[in-house]
Design a protein around this motif. Structure first.
Motif, mmCIF file in Angstrom:
data_model
loop_
_atom_site.group_PDB
_atom_site.id
_atom_site.type_symbol
_atom_site.label_atom_id
_atom_site.label_comp_id
_atom_site.label_asym_id
_atom_site.label_seq_id
_atom_site.Cartn_x
_atom_site.Cartn_y
_atom_site.Cartn_z
ATOM 1 N N ASP A 77 -19.255 -21.491 -35.600
ATOM 2 C CA ASP A 77 -20.143 -20.438 -36.441
ATOM 3 C C ASP A 77 -21.316 -20.052 -35.657
ATOM 4 O O ASP A 77 -21.370 -18.657 -35.736
ATOM 5 C CB ASP A 77 -20.698 -21.073 -37.559
ATOM 6 C CG ASP A 77 -19.249 -21.418 -38.493
ATOM 7 O OD1 ASP A 77 -18.289 -20.765 -38.556
ATOM 8 O OD2 ASP A 77 -19.701 -22.373 -39.345
ATOM 9 N N ARG A 78 -21.677 -20.748 -34.689
ATOM 10 C CA ARG A 78 -22.903 -19.978 -33.985
ATOM 11 C C ARG A 78 -22.320 -19.055 -33.081
ATOM 12 O O ARG A 78 -22.995 -18.048 -32.660
ATOM 13 C CB ARG A 78 -23.598 -21.257 -33.012
ATOM 14 C CG ARG A 78 -24.537 -20.977 -32.392
ATOM 15 C CD ARG A 78 -25.071 -22.255 -31.599
ATOM 16 N NE ARG A 78 -26.476 -21.816 -31.024
ATOM 17 C CZ ARG A 78 -26.613 -21.171 -29.796
ATOM 18 N NH1 ARG A 78 -25.297 -20.894 -28.923
ATOM 19 N NH2 ARG A 78 -27.664 -20.887 -29.142
ATOM 20 N N ALA A 79 -21.151 -19.318 -32.519
ATOM 21 C CA ALA A 79 -20.473 -18.287 -31.663
ATOM 22 C C ALA A 79 -20.219 -16.857 -32.234
ATOM 23 O O ALA A 79 -20.576 -16.076 -31.815
ATOM 24 C CB ALA A 79 -19.232 -18.658 -30.910
ATOM 25 N N SER A 80 -19.899 -16.946 -33.601
ATOM 26 C CA SER A 80 -19.809 -15.954 -34.419
ATOM 27 C C SER A 80 -21.026 -15.133 -34.805
ATOM 28 O O SER A 80 -21.053 -13.906 -34.745
ATOM 29 C CB SER A 80 -18.993 -16.178 -35.826
ATOM 30 O OG SER A 80 -17.744 -16.778 -35.739
ATOM 31 N N ASN A 81 -22.186 -15.682 -34.886
ATOM 32 C CA ASN A 81 -23.228 -15.224 -35.067
ATOM 33 C C ASN A 81 -23.893 -14.421 -33.888
ATOM 34 O O ASN A 81 -24.178 -13.425 -33.986
ATOM 35 C CB ASN A 81 -24.566 -16.286 -35.343
ATOM 36 C CG ASN A 81 -24.351 -17.057 -36.647
ATOM 37 O OD1 ASN A 81 -23.708 -16.278 -37.575
ATOM 38 N ND2 ASN A 81 -24.685 -17.862 -36.933
ATOM 39 N N ILE A 82 -23.680 -15.142 -32.437
ATOM 40 C CA ILE A 82 -23.914 -14.443 -31.294
ATOM 41 C C ILE A 82 -23.124 -13.277 -30.942
ATOM 42 O O ILE A 82 -23.680 -12.125 -30.865
ATOM 43 C CB ILE A 82 -23.711 -15.633 -29.955
ATOM 44 C CG1 ILE A 82 -24.593 -16.692 -30.281
ATOM 45 C CG2 ILE A 82 -23.648 -14.673 -28.889
ATOM 46 C CD1 ILE A 82 -24.255 -17.922 -29.226
ATOM 47 N N ASP A 83 -21.859 -13.363 -31.314
ATOM 48 C CA ASP A 83 -21.042 -12.050 -31.300
ATOM 49 C C ASP A 83 -21.411 -10.675 -32.067
ATOM 50 O O ASP A 83 -21.573 -9.716 -31.796
ATOM 51 C CB ASP A 83 -19.627 -12.415 -31.616
ATOM 52 C CG ASP A 83 -18.668 -11.318 -31.542
ATOM 53 O OD1 ASP A 83 -18.315 -10.957 -30.146
ATOM 54 O OD2 ASP A 83 -18.132 -10.724 -32.254
ATOM 55 N N LEU A 84 -21.741 -11.184 -33.514
ATOM 56 C CA LEU A 84 -22.132 -10.317 -34.486
ATOM 57 C C LEU A 84 -23.673 -9.659 -34.089
ATOM 58 O O LEU A 84 -23.881 -8.168 -33.689
ATOM 59 C CB LEU A 84 -22.564 -10.884 -35.715
ATOM 60 C CG LEU A 84 -22.964 -9.803 -36.725
ATOM 61 C CD1 LEU A 84 -22.183 -8.503 -36.957
ATOM 62 C CD2 LEU A 84 -23.043 -10.597 -38.316
ATOM 63 N N ALA A 85 -24.397 -10.383 -33.313
ATOM 64 C CA ALA A 85 -25.731 -9.701 -32.848
ATOM 65 C C ALA A 85 -25.638 -9.185 -31.695
ATOM 66 O O ALA A 85 -26.230 -7.982 -31.797
ATOM 67 C CB ALA A 85 -26.584 -11.164 -32.662
ATOM 68 N N ALA A 86 -24.820 -9.384 -30.813
ATOM 69 C CA ALA A 86 -24.482 -8.854 -29.567
ATOM 70 C C ALA A 86 -24.052 -7.443 -29.822
ATOM 71 O O ALA A 86 -24.479 -6.310 -29.464
ATOM 72 C CB ALA A 86 -23.681 -9.479 -28.796
ATOM 73 N N ARG A 87 -23.048 -7.426 -30.789
ATOM 74 C CA ARG A 87 -22.341 -6.107 -31.184
ATOM 75 C C ARG A 87 -23.253 -5.126 -31.948
ATOM 76 O O ARG A 87 -23.156 -3.834 -31.774
ATOM 77 C CB ARG A 87 -21.031 -6.370 -32.152
ATOM 78 C CG ARG A 87 -19.817 -7.023 -31.297
ATOM 79 C CD ARG A 87 -18.456 -6.758 -32.159
ATOM 80 N NE ARG A 87 -18.516 -8.129 -33.010
ATOM 81 C CZ ARG A 87 -18.711 -7.917 -34.386
ATOM 82 N NH1 ARG A 87 -18.808 -6.648 -34.906
ATOM 83 N NH2 ARG A 87 -18.825 -8.763 -35.248
#
Length: 295
Positions: A77-87
């Motif tokens: 879930d943390r990885a998903s948050n990182i991906d969304l913020a980066a995009r």
């Protein structure tokens, strides 16, 4: 023999006229690369074309600063948050003289249902909260901006050390309270390239090349260490398995922006002096030192 030799020479001349000198041939990859600044990654060719479009010369756009923040966390879930913020940050243009706010770009991630609930820092402890991991993205942007020699208008440290950046070089976020704001103090636009894969986020800042022979590093060092009794740090130390008198360790770190010219250091500017607690929950080791363009 003379006839055969004449025929061979004529064939060679005709070949060179038709196809050029084979010793001067370049591969398709070399031809593409010639349109960009030296050292530009192939993965960024498409990005450069998108942000420049037909408005400018791709050869003038170079990577001014980069940082790859890598965490050892394994929370998907943390990885998903990182991906969304980066995009969300990817392809953002910061115009000359403009100040970019990460909070304005991301919004209140603690209230955004697109972000998952994961571990976030609350005071000096870790709790469940929406948007955990976005500070890894802001940290990567902060260090990339330091290396790009952009002006840091606002930045705050975490209260505990992080595993994805040297101590003193992190940048935390708290919507409405703590922001990372960066001013483009150059005469040309700067573009954010932010990509994430798992627990890794890579941020590059592209713009017009600066002074030849100059490079910038961000570095830090620990200047002090002290202990406080657990009762002075936590409301209920027992919840963390601590006795009231157990020592809790703190580190004080200084961070610097270092300018090199032709490999020689010409300035070493103090950025901040920050105090961190070594969290008994996270188990993160304290790391200091410089960052290179690949990290």
């Amino acid at each position: 023999m003379p006839i055969a030799l004449t025929f061979a020479c004529s064939a060679i001349v005709a070949f060179v006229i038709a196809f050029g000198n084979p010793f001067l041939w370049v591969t398709a990859e070399q031809q593409i690369a010639s349109n960009y600044a030296a050292g530009t990654d192939e993965d960024d060719y498409q990005f450069i074309e998108q942000v420049v479009g037909g408005e400018g010369d791709t050869a003038n756009l170079v990577c001014l600063g980069e940082y790859k923040a890598i965490s050892q966390d394994d929370d998907s879930d943390r990885a998903s948050n990182i991906d969304l913020a980066a995009r969300t940050l990817d392809e953002t243009e910061i115009k000359p003289g403009e100040t970019f706010s990460v909070n304005e770009a991301l919004g209140d991630t603690s209230q955004d249902e697109r972000y998952f609930e994961t571990a976030v820092v609350d005071g000096t402890t870790l709790v469940k909260g929406r948007g955990g991991g976005v500070c890894q993205v802001s940290t990567a942007l902060y260090i990339a901006a330091l290396k790009a020699n952009l002006e840091i208008v606002e930045r705050y440290p975490h209260t505990i050390v992080s595993d994805y950046a040297p101590i003193g070089l992190d940048a935390t976020l708290a919507y409405g309270q703590k922001d990372l704001r960066i001013k483009n103090n150059t005469e040309k636009s700067v573009f954010i390239r932010a990509t994430a894969l798992g627990q890794t986020v890579d941020v590059k800042l592209y713009g017009t090349a600066g002074v030849d022979g100059e490079s910038i590093d961000a570095t830090s060092k620990i200047i002090d260490r002290f202990d406080l009794p657990a009762a002075d740090v936590y409301d209920d130390p027992g919840l963390l398995g601590l006795n009231p008198d157990d020592p809790v360790t703190f580190y004080v770190a200084e961070s610097y922006r270092v300018l090199y010219r032709d490999g020689t250091m010409v300035s070493n500017d103090l950025l901040s002096t920050d105090t961190y607690q070594v969290s008994v929950q996270s188990g993160v080791l304290v790391g200091e030192g410089g960052v290179d363009p690949a990290k």
